[in-house]
Design an enzyme around this catalytic site. Structure first.
Site, short mmCIF file in Angstrom:
data_model
loop_
_atom_site.label_atom_id
_atom_site.label_comp_id
_atom_site.label_asym_id
_atom_site.label_seq_id
_atom_site.Cartn_x
_atom_site.Cartn_y
_atom_site.Cartn_z
N GLY A 1 3.04 -0.93 4.16
CA GLY A 1 3.18 0.46 3.73
C GLY A 1 4.64 0.81 3.53
N GLY A 2 5.26 1.37 4.57
CA GLY A 2 6.63 1.89 4.49
C GLY A 2 7.62 0.94 3.83
CD GLU B 1 -2.84 5.81 6.46
OE1 GLU B 1 -2.81 5.81 5.22
OE2 GLU B 1 -1.94 5.29 7.15
N GLY C 1 2.69 2.63 10.48
CA GLY C 1 3.65 3.71 10.27
C GLY C 1 4.40 4.12 11.52
CG HIS D 1 -5.73 2.16 5.07
ND1 HIS D 1 -5.29 3.16 5.90
CD2 HIS D 1 -4.71 1.26 4.99
CE1 HIS D 1 -4.05 2.89 6.29
NE2 HIS D 1 -3.68 1.73 5.75
CD GLU E 1 -3.34 -2.17 7.34
OE1 GLU E 1 -2.24 -2.44 6.87
OE2 GLU E 1 -3.97 -1.14 7.05
CG ASN F 1 -1.68 1.26 1.41
OD1 ASN F 1 -1.79 2.05 0.47
ND2 ASN F 1 -2.24 1.48 2.60
CD1 TRP F 2 3.97 1.25 -2.44
CD2 TRP F 2 3.70 1.93 -4.56
NE1 TRP F 2 4.78 0.48 -3.23
CE2 TRP F 2 4.63 0.87 -4.54
CE3 TRP F 2 3.37 2.52 -5.78
CZ2 TRP F 2 5.24 0.39 -5.70
CZ3 TRP F 2 3.98 2.04 -6.94
CH2 TRP F 2 4.91 0.99 -6.90
CE LYS F 3 0.03 3.45 4.62
NZ LYS F 3 0.08 3.60 6.05
CB SER G 1 5.41 -1.31 11.76
OG SER G 1 5.01 0.03 11.96
P1 PGA Z 1 2.98 0.53 7.43
O1 PGA Z 1 1.54 0.74 6.77
O2 PGA Z 1 3.53 -0.78 6.92
O3 PGA Z 1 3.81 1.71 6.96
O4 PGA Z 1 2.79 0.53 8.90
C1 PGA Z 1 0.65 -0.32 6.63
C2 PGA Z 1 -0.67 0.15 6.10
O5 PGA Z 1 -1.15 1.22 6.50
O6 PGA Z 1 -1.30 -0.52 5.25
#
Ligand code: PGA
Length: 252
Positions: free
Chosen positions: A232-233, A98, A171, A96, A165, A10-12, A211
């Site tokens: 994500g990251g 966010e 993050g 998600h 999640e 997930n590149w956001k 994470s």
């Molecule tokens: P993260 O993000 O790996 O940077 O914690 C995961 C996500 O929000 O899908």
């Protein structure tokens, strides 16, 4: 039952179109021999079209990060599942944290989006998870249950992947411990069992997100009810994401 692993990026709101394309060019050779897992990348809307042409015929699937529930019309700034399907998306991430936090995606909105995505031929990665305050207030299971029951109301489970999640792990560099992850995943599977029955609950894939790194993925993937990761990251660099895709297989 053995469930096929599912590893998603997930590149956001990161990467320009050219950065997304360069990633794919570097990444595809690194995972070319992987045939025992679903590999999925979710870039921003603007990169979907270029990525779709690059990924066509490869072992990497394409996902959007969101969609609206209406199919077309006067909804300035939104993108519909019809449009996503047309340009070659396989999946869409819905709910998600966010989106829930910053864009008012309630369980009801999540439910409408899931229904519209499925109706239009997309598969869905449905995200759920508790905040730190909810965990500290012993509300984790109540929150997960509410999100599952609300998000999946009148929905067929077949084309859904669930992503657990915990918001406090996204993050932050703090991954849930294997015990916390397994406990939550077990609970999610049991809730799905009460809604859909044993067969469906054993077949549904439940991803962990928050994470995940090349260093933590192995211990998570060993857990009985963890079937994959939403990253994500650590999915932003081809080498790092390919290492996650290459997590240690059982007996491997
Ligand atoms: P993260 O993000 O790996 O940077 O914690 C995961 C996500 O929000 O899908």
């Amino acid at each position: 039952m053995s469930r096929r692993p599912f590893i998603a990026a997930n590149w956001k709101m990161n990467k320009t179109v050219s950065e997304a394309v360069s990633f794919v060019e570097a990444f595809l050779p690194l995972v070319i021999s992987v045939s025992d897992a679903d590999i999925v990348i979710a870039p921003t809307f603007i990169s979907l079209s270029s990525m779709a042409s690059k990924l066509k015929g490869t072992n990497v699937l394409l996902s959007a990060q969101n969609c609206f529930y209406e199919e077309k019309g006067a909804f300035t700034g939104e993108v519909s599942p019809v449009q996503l399907k047309d340009l070659g998306c396989d999946y869409v991430i819905i709910g998600h944290s966010e989106r829930r936090q910053f864009f008012s995606d309630t369980d009801d909105v999540v439910n409408k989006k899931i229904k519209s995505a499925l109706k239009n031929g997309l598969k869905v990665i449905m995200c759920i998870g508790e905040t730190l305050a909810e965990r500290n207030g012993n509300q984790t299971f109540d929150v997960l249950k509410r999100q599952i029951v609300g998000g999946l109301k009148d929905v067929e489970l077949k084309d859904i992947v669930v992503a657990y999640e915990p918001v406090w792990a996204i993050g932050t560099g703090v991954t849930a411990t294997p015990e916390q992850a397994q406990e939550a995943h077990r609970f999610i599977r049991s809730e799905i069992k009460s809604l859909y029955g044993e067969g469906a609950s054993e077949a549904v894939r439940i991803l962990y997100g928050g994470s995940v790194t090349p260093e933590t993925v192995d211990s998570l993937m060993l857990l009985a009810d963890v079937d994959g990761a939403l990253v994500g990251g650590a999915s932003m660099k081809p080498e790092s994401f390919s290492k996650i895709v290459g997590f240690k297989r059982f007996g491997g």
